[in-house]
Design an enzyme around this catalytic site. Sequence first.
Site, short mmCIF file in Angstrom:
data_model
loop_
_atom_site.label_atom_id
_atom_site.label_comp_id
_atom_site.label_asym_id
_atom_site.label_seq_id
_atom_site.Cartn_x
_atom_site.Cartn_y
_atom_site.Cartn_z
CG ASP A 175 106.05 20.73 -8.27
OD1 ASP A 175 105.83 21.43 -7.26
OD2 ASP A 175 106.02 21.18 -9.43
CG MET A 222 103.91 26.20 -6.06
SD MET A 222 105.67 26.52 -6.05
CE MET A 222 105.67 28.26 -6.53
CD GLU A 279 101.93 25.83 -9.59
OE1 GLU A 279 101.96 27.05 -9.42
OE2 GLU A 279 102.96 25.13 -9.72
NE ARG A 323 86.49 36.69 1.53
CZ ARG A 323 85.23 37.03 1.32
NH1 ARG A 323 84.52 36.43 0.39
NH2 ARG A 323 84.67 37.98 2.03
O1 F6P Z 1 109.43 23.66 -9.90
C1 F6P Z 1 108.38 23.52 -9.09
C2 F6P Z 1 107.48 24.68 -8.99
O2 F6P Z 1 107.36 24.77 -7.62
C3 F6P Z 1 106.15 24.51 -9.72
O3 F6P Z 1 105.18 23.84 -9.00
C4 F6P Z 1 105.77 25.93 -10.01
O4 F6P Z 1 104.91 26.02 -11.10
C5 F6P Z 1 107.06 26.56 -10.29
O5 F6P Z 1 108.00 25.92 -9.47
C6 F6P Z 1 107.02 28.05 -10.14
O6 F6P Z 1 108.29 28.57 -10.00
P1 F6P Z 1 108.74 30.04 -10.42
O7 F6P Z 1 107.61 30.96 -10.15
O8 F6P Z 1 109.91 30.30 -9.52
O9 F6P Z 1 109.14 30.00 -11.85
#
Ligand code: F6P
Length: 341
Positions: free
Chosen positions: A126, A168, A221, A265
């Site tokens: 991130d 993400m 997200e 979509r």
């Molecule tokens: O740590 C970064 C990240 O990529 C976030 O953007 C995301 O919400 C999270 O990891 C999700 O990770 P996991 O599904 O493995 O817990």
Amino acid sequence: MRIGMLTGGGDCPGLNAVIRAVVRRGTEHGHEFVGYRNGWRGLLEGTSVPLPLGSTRGLLPRGGTILGTSRTNPYKVDGGESTVLATLAADRIDALLAIGGEDTLGVAHRLAEAGVSVVGVPKTIDNDLSATDFTFGFHTAVQVATDAIDRLHTTAESHDRVMVVEVMGRHAGWIAAYAGLAGGADLVLVPEKPFDISDVCSRIERRHFLGAGYSIVVVAEGSVPIAGTMSLTDAELDEFGHVRLGGIGTVIAREIEARTRFESRVTSLGHVLRGGTPTAFDRVIATRFGLAAIGALDDGEFGTMVALRGTDIVRVPLSDGVAHLKTLDDSFYADAQAFFA
Ligand code: F6P
């Protein structure tokens, strides 16, 4: 020294490149390495593997982490800190190297305060750690997202559709903004700027009115609607108190179709962004972080983490690494929306 090493939090392309650099440089300097399995869980359960030089061959381009990872937080477990200290003592560990994001480094910081000789290496796709300009994994994630946006352009155009691409980015919209700019997205939604769905829809309508048959909307997200404008369901929390994200793109695509009548979509890239081989840029950062971490351990600069500032690798207190999140700045955000029309 006998050095323990672990990777914590979400995995990330480049973790193995760090492990390789640490073991290679560290072995040259006379150190010996023990890898703890699955992040802090390995220190709670006492699960470790030896990491001789030979175990690092072929690691540079390999995605994921050979040590495994988890979101286990020893400070959420009864007696967690003393179990970790007991494991370190039983394994005769002189110093610990923690590779992870804000949560993993936060635990490392608390252990440093409890007297553990620990050095941190920052990791997050991130790119939201304020102590460092970039972390490895981010560039790879941006490239994967950009490739996907390029592909979505052609199918969006063929079908006259609105394509919502969820990427993400829990607290910060760096991946969305970089990939949106690189891929020519028409609209980028990020956690730092709560969105108004009516505004999103009217901007898409205006674009279509001006002659475009399709639109690409990139959504981080962690994006949220302005309070009171749309309802979202509650999600589960992990051990660090984070909501399990994923799904805002689907909600937005549904709203866009209902309000504009343009067929919409959603493609959620999710963990695809974290998988596979790191880009050359990420391998370079990861390798330099690994080399610098050995430097910090050799110098006995415990309670620090390595960080990238410009082209230099520096050492900063672990407390700085976890103090602030690096959110997307306004000028970058404005540039990411620059070509909307
Ligand atoms: O740590 C970064 C990240 O990529 C976030 O953007 C995301 O919400 C999270 O990891 C999700 O990770 P996991 O599904 O493995 O817990």
